[in-house]
Design an enzyme around this catalytic site. Structure first.
Site, PDB file in Angstrom:
ATOM      1  N   SER A  59     -20.788  -9.242 -55.572  1.00  0.00           N
ATOM      2  CA  SER A  59     -20.514 -10.631 -55.216  1.00  0.00           C
ATOM      3  C   SER A  59     -21.734 -11.526 -55.422  1.00  0.00           C
ATOM      4  O   SER A  59     -22.878 -11.063 -55.403  1.00  0.00           O
ATOM      5  CB  SER A  59     -20.070 -10.735 -53.755  1.00  0.00           C
ATOM      6  OG  SER A  59     -18.953  -9.922 -53.514  1.00  0.00           O
TER       7      SER A  59
HETATM    8  N1  SAH Z   1     -18.767  -6.121 -51.775  1.00  0.00           N
HETATM    9  C1  SAH Z   1     -19.026  -5.616 -53.107  1.00  0.00           C
HETATM   10  C2  SAH Z   1     -18.257  -6.320 -54.190  1.00  0.00           C
HETATM   11  C3  SAH Z   1     -16.818  -6.304 -53.984  1.00  0.00           C
HETATM   12  S1  SAH Z   1     -15.803  -6.362 -55.419  1.00  0.00           S
HETATM   13  C4  SAH Z   1     -20.483  -5.641 -53.453  1.00  0.00           C
HETATM   14  O1  SAH Z   1     -21.292  -6.117 -52.664  1.00  0.00           O
HETATM   15  O2  SAH Z   1     -20.820  -5.154 -54.530  1.00  0.00           O
HETATM   16  C5  SAH Z   1     -14.332  -5.825 -54.586  1.00  0.00           C
HETATM   17  C6  SAH Z   1     -14.220  -4.330 -54.449  1.00  0.00           C
HETATM   18  O3  SAH Z   1     -13.033  -4.058 -53.711  1.00  0.00           O
HETATM   19  C7  SAH Z   1     -14.050  -3.605 -55.776  1.00  0.00           C
HETATM   20  O4  SAH Z   1     -15.087  -2.662 -55.918  1.00  0.00           O
HETATM   21  C8  SAH Z   1     -12.675  -2.908 -55.654  1.00  0.00           C
HETATM   22  O5  SAH Z   1     -12.636  -1.635 -56.251  1.00  0.00           O
HETATM   23  C9  SAH Z   1     -12.516  -2.816 -54.146  1.00  0.00           C
HETATM   24  N2  SAH Z   1     -11.152  -2.678 -53.642  1.00  0.00           N
HETATM   25  C10 SAH Z   1     -10.031  -3.321 -54.016  1.00  0.00           C
HETATM   26  N3  SAH Z   1      -8.986  -2.939 -53.258  1.00  0.00           N
HETATM   27  C11 SAH Z   1      -9.463  -2.032 -52.361  1.00  0.00           C
HETATM   28  C12 SAH Z   1      -8.867  -1.266 -51.322  1.00  0.00           C
HETATM   29  N4  SAH Z   1      -7.568  -1.370 -51.029  1.00  0.00           N
HETATM   30  N5  SAH Z   1      -9.652  -0.432 -50.598  1.00  0.00           N
HETATM   31  C13 SAH Z   1     -10.983  -0.314 -50.880  1.00  0.00           C
HETATM   32  N6  SAH Z   1     -11.602  -1.003 -51.860  1.00  0.00           N
HETATM   33  C14 SAH Z   1     -10.851  -1.862 -52.595  1.00  0.00           C
END
Ligand code: SAH
Length: 207
Positions: A59
């Site tokens: 992010s």
């Molecule tokens: N917070 C992260 C970036 C988030 S991107 C950082 O600091 O790098 C959003 C993430 O959510 C992605 O890696 C995606 O794989 C994950 N994601 C999406 N749906 C999800 C779910 N149901 N459970 C766990 N992770 C999920």
């Protein structure tokens, strides 16, 4: 340009929009370059999202800082982080809270994130591989829930249920562009307010 200058410039830019000093200090103290692939390291202190593999992104620092400021985690708080990705956001939360449980569905990202957290010396984050839309009943309730992937329509019921009395949850809601919603539980009742428009990758609900 040196890493320290880059870091100072980012913090100066964030200071225009985020005033909580604890949050700015937390961002300054987490080495973001350790949470991105090697070819992205030169850009690690730029205020933008970067690719981390599996079609996912780390992010934007401003978004991480804004979400942390709204959640205002206290030093004794237990935090649930959904969509752990690179582990960066969890590491920033971990500077502000007692302990962070972070759930990510891609095993490759979980492996990388665990390594990055270790390299950064972060010891109070537990990265778990799984579907975060069910929350984490084993350790519920949570003082703070940080959702870093967009819920399409409804916020998953499990997440609402696992919010402690006095707790705060931040979650992007919507299909393409989303509203960041701040949920609170007070006297048992949940309330929510829309805070700001954002764009996140979808929360995948495996069922
Ligand atoms: N917070 C992260 C970036 C988030 S991107 C950082 O600091 O790098 C959003 C993430 O959510 C992605 O890696 C995606 O794989 C994950 N994601 C999406 N749906 C999800 C779910 N149901 N459970 C766990 N992770 C999920």
């Amino acid at each position: 340009m040196g890493a320290n200058t880059d870091r100072e410039e980012l913090i100066a830019a964030l200071s225009a929009e985020v005033t909580d000093r604890r949050v700015l200090d937390a961002i300054a103290s987490v080495p973001r370059e350790l949470f991105v692939p090697e070819d992205q390291r030169p850009y690690a202190w730029e205020n933008r999202p970067l690719p981390i593999g599996q079609g996912q992104t780390i992010s934007q620092p401003l978004v991480v800082a804004t979400m942390c400021e709204m959640l205002a985690p206290g030093p004794d708080d237990l935090v649930l982080d959904i969509g752990g990705g690179s582990g960066y956001h969890a590491a920033v939360l971990a500077r502000l809270a007692r302990r962070v449980i972070s759930i990510e569905r891609h095993p490759e990202l979980v492996g990388q994130a665990r390594q990055s957290l270790e390299d950064a010396g972060v010891e109070n984050v537990e990265m778990i591989c799984g579907d975060g839309s069910h929350g984490y009943p084993a350790e519920a309730p949570f003082d703070v829930i940080n959702v870093a992937a967009a819920a399409r329509g409804e916020v998953p019921a499990a997440l609402k249920e696992q919010l402690a009395e006095g707790g705060r949850m931040i979650v992007p809601v919507g299909r393409w562009r989303q509203w960041l919603e701040l949920w609170r539980r007070k006297d048992g009742e949940l309330s929510r307010e829309r805070v700001v428009a954002v764009a996140f990758v979808p929360l995948v609900e495996d069922g």
